[in-house]
Write a protein that holds these residues in place. Structure first.
Motif, PDB file in Angstrom:
ATOM      1  N   LEU A 262       0.748  -1.334   0.005  1.00 39.30           N
ATOM      2  CA  LEU A 262      -0.270  -0.097  -0.071  1.00 39.30           C
ATOM      3  C   LEU A 262       0.934   1.324   0.077  1.00 39.30           C
ATOM      4  CD1 LEU A 262      -2.684  -1.219   2.621  1.00 39.30           C
ATOM      5  CD2 LEU A 262      -2.793  -0.973   0.236  1.00 39.30           C
ATOM      6  N   LEU A 263       2.143   1.212   0.284  1.00 40.55           N
ATOM      7  CA  LEU A 263       2.865   2.422   0.551  1.00 40.55           C
ATOM      8  C   LEU A 263       3.857   2.597  -0.672  1.00 40.55           C
ATOM      9  CD1 LEU A 263       3.612   2.591   4.216  1.00 40.55           C
ATOM     10  CD2 LEU A 263       1.796   3.648   2.939  1.00 40.55           C
ATOM     11  N   GLU A 264       4.263   3.808  -1.022  1.00 38.67           N
ATOM     12  CA  GLU A 264       5.460   3.927  -1.853  1.00 38.67           C
ATOM     13  C   GLU A 264       5.940   5.431  -1.579  1.00 38.67           C
ATOM     14  OE1 GLU A 264       3.517   3.676  -5.952  1.00 38.67           O
ATOM     15  OE2 GLU A 264       2.152   5.322  -5.708  1.00 38.67           O
TER      16      GLU A 264
ATOM     17  N   ARG B 267       3.780   8.509  -0.412  1.00 41.12           N
ATOM     18  CA  ARG B 267       2.293   8.471  -0.200  1.00 41.12           C
ATOM     19  C   ARG B 267       2.370   8.538   1.500  1.00 41.12           C
ATOM     20  NH1 ARG B 267      -1.428   3.385  -2.279  1.00 41.12           N
ATOM     21  NH2 ARG B 267      -0.857   4.043  -4.240  1.00 41.12           N
TER      22      ARG B 267
ATOM     23  N   ARG C  83       9.437   1.836   2.368  1.00 38.69           N
ATOM     24  CA  ARG C  83       8.872   2.460   1.261  1.00 38.69           C
ATOM     25  C   ARG C  83       8.748   3.883   1.008  1.00 38.69           C
ATOM     26  NH1 ARG C  83       8.262  -1.213  -2.115  1.00 38.69           N
ATOM     27  NH2 ARG C  83       6.427  -0.105  -3.015  1.00 38.69           N
TER      28      ARG C  83
ATOM     29  N   ARG D  26      -4.954   7.936   2.809  1.00 37.31           N
ATOM     30  CA  ARG D  26      -5.950   7.018   2.623  1.00 37.31           C
ATOM     31  C   ARG D  26      -5.647   5.881   3.408  1.00 37.31           C
ATOM     32  NH1 ARG D  26      -8.483  10.328   1.675  1.00 37.31           N
ATOM     33  NH2 ARG D  26      -9.777  10.980  -0.187  1.00 37.31           N
ATOM     34  N   ILE D  27      -4.672   5.819   4.192  1.00 37.88           N
ATOM     35  CA  ILE D  27      -4.097   4.624   4.978  1.00 37.88           C
ATOM     36  C   ILE D  27      -3.728   5.197   6.380  1.00 37.88           C
ATOM     37  CG2 ILE D  27      -2.576   2.746   5.257  1.00 37.88           C
ATOM     38  CD1 ILE D  27      -2.156   3.398   2.122  1.00 37.88           C
TER      39      ILE D  27
END
Lengths: 406, 406
Positions: free
Chosen positions: B117-119, B122, B141, B169-170
């Motif tokens: 979910l991460l990059e 983000r 990440r 969003r997380i």
């Protein structure tokens, strides 16, 4: 609003696709199928009674037992790393425990090295064919694969040099009884690989998963052993991946990376952030089992697998039609089949499962360029000798029939 | 030429830095130090005799024993996942085994979710303070952390909403007996967190590592349980991380991720590529041990840790000077200390190790914005009650002295 998973899941994670081998194994597990598909050890050869004793001795000891249930350091147990250092020395590689990280199988070593050294678009050299699991591990980093052709002595050096000359600085190679072909490099080729890597300052990731399973008394020095660092523990061209999965038990999930210190220091941080450490109790049990069982247990494995290999080779010699060629591995678990060019081994597999009740792995998945449509990997590790012979006979008859139809 | 590691090691891997906690633990392990630093269970509470029996029963059974030493599927043993499903149901969460992936401890779940979910760049929302190990896992990440302040009932909802409104969003949240503060969310705050996440289609990563260790009969439904998906196994806002590390033994390295099916499907591919699967024998042993020991063993842990918590709270009440405040956790392993603002807890630690022979973890490392210089994490889990009391007494005397010096 609902979670938009398609937006949230990052591109790296979307690079992974399902493994054909794993899906295949589901069908191949049916009892009526003679399976040459699995790349797993024969469970009948697991030293179950010895494991039972080792676990009991450990858990009977209040101090050692409780320690084995507790968190431990990310590097791995010092005594286990020392055992590995000593074992590497018998092959001629001089390293120390600061050169070793214990991993969850060699597979995690591949994954971690991918995270350390690969990123989108960076080149990595691989053999054609190569270990599918390595490409799966690397693929999350979205590298660019550069395939190198192989002959019976190893990779074609001119191609390897061209890859380095074009900018690649990392090569993943399996010099001993490779999965999927069973091929090994000659000593001359090993030295040539090292020479060309050093010329360009390239790193060799050496997969040594099968190196103990030699059946003809032929055990050449590994690339790691040939990579003489003159006692400088921070130096070296070769990073080697080892494992107990083929010699003790895969379920322990114990592998290791042997590398120059700067690499290990980075990998230890990654291990700590990633899953803290490998199971303490499994490390302790592997250490005790290896100390108790090696080398006698290895000799037993060699005898058993040699017999299976010989059985499969004899059956191939007896039954396979002209136009089918295969490797004659001196160790490991695999024989590599090359079929007439008009036979697609994926299509053949469907017929083989249905009609011949035989499973194997179509070879295409092992090629970074998706070539090798007429190749197949056969494992002789798990089936009993009589089933190996009859399975090859049925497969050969099917190939003959299919070949004549075209 | 030599390998140029500085060029070859990718930026993601260089984002990791050494954990202060791990380095600290090396000093804190000296016997003369009373250590409130470690976040590890009390090894005296490991059910060693039961593990001994479980291992023996397993290895005495030829079929089960050999199966437990072999490779297995990447999802994790179905029977273990079913046990987890049943256990989640007792807390009110309705899921099935296709919603579960077994991981190498909850830590690997954090790492895998980071990879999913991460990059770089983000945003991810974290509590201030939050679990240091989560930030370590996520940091590879290179995300952008958005810190949210906490009060006694949980995160400040206006801040959480602002973070989502700004594009995050997380969110990574630990509603039960959080490491490092010991704080829990009220039921109202849990519902409010879910509401605001759903409003923006955000995902909550819920860390449930300590949820079983409740000492005052207060067990609120988890965010996962409150995230009613109406029986749709592909739906949901919450991904929960669980573990046996605090209830059975950390060394088994068995955790799990509970998530909507599309997430699990992706994580299974990642697990397969990353390290194939969690140790089969450890999964089998954890399943048998949990089946045999729970809930009685959990009750025993609660009694033992409750007594230690009460001992530490009483000592803090008796000895700490005015100006020092601390949490009164209803579970878990930690108490969070807030010192007068002029006291730097890193400097205090140096004195504490040298003069008071007491170790703790300075709180700054738990803050994504490196604030909290006057905070500290105390673990009551491992030391014996008499050493807890005397250690707190010495630490309080030191704090009093240091405070008066300024």
């Amino acid at each position: 609003m609902d979670v938009q998973w398609n937006d949230l899941i990052v591109r790296d994670a979307r690079a992974l696709t399902a493994s054909e081998i794993r899906d295949l194994l589901k069908v191949a597990e049916r009892p009526e199928i003679t399976s040459f598909a699995g790349g797993v050890p024969d469970p009948a050869l697991f030293p179950l009674g010895d494991f039972n004793s080792v676990y009991r001795d450990l858990m009977d000891d209040d101090t050692a037992g409780r320690r084995s249930l507790q968190y431990s350091i990310s590097e791995g147990l010092p005594a286990l790393r020392q055992w590995i250092v000593d074992d590497l020395a018998t092959n001629g590689a001089v390293r120390d425990i600061s050169n070793i990280l214990i991993t969850c199988g060699a597979q995690q070593g591949l994954d971690m090295l991918g995270r350390l050294l690969l990123e989108a678009g960076r080149q990595i050299v691989v053999e054609k064919p190569t270990y599918l699991g390595a490409m799966q591990a690397f693929s999350m980093r979205r590298p660019e694969y550069v395939g190198v052709d192989m002959d019976d002595d190893g990779p074609i050096i001119a191609q390897l040099e061209a890859a380095f000359a074009n900018g690649a600085r990392i090569a993943y190679l399996a010099p001993d009884f490779q999965n999927p072909t069973g091929r090994s490099y000659s000593l001359e080729r090993r030295l040539a690989v090292l020479d060309v890597a050093r010329k360009y300052g390239a790193v060799i990731l050496e997969d040594a998963a099968y190196c103990k399973l030699s059946y003809d008394g032929t055990s050449l020095p590994s690339l790691l052993a040939l990579d003489d660092t003159g006692g400088d523990l921070a130096a070296g061209t070769v990073i080697q991946l080892g494992t107990f999965s083929k010699t003790l038990a895969p379920a322990l999930r114990i592998g290791w990376v042997t590398a120059p210190r700067p690499v290990i220091e980075r990998l230890v941080l990654m291990k700590q952030a990633g899953d803290l450490h490998v199971s303490t109790v499994n490390q302790e049990v592997a250490l005790r089992a290896a100390g108790r069982l090696f080398p006698g247990h290895i000799d037993g494995l060699r005898d058993a697998y040699r017999h299976k290999r010989d059985t499969m080779l004899a059956a191939l010699d007896d039954f396979m039609p002209d136009g089918v060629t295969y490797t004659r591995p001196q160790g490991g678990m695999f024989i590599w089949l090359t079929l007439p060019e008009n036979i697609d081994s994926r299509r053949l597999l469907e017929l083989a499962l249905e009609e011949a009740k035989v499973a194997f792995v179509p070879g295409q998945a092992f090629f970074c360029d998706h070539s090798g449509t007429n190749t197949a990997r056969l494992s002789f590790a798990t089936e009993k000798p009589d089933r190996i012979r009859s399975g090859i006979e049925r497969l050969a008859a099917l190939i003959k029939r299919v070949h004549n139809q075209y």
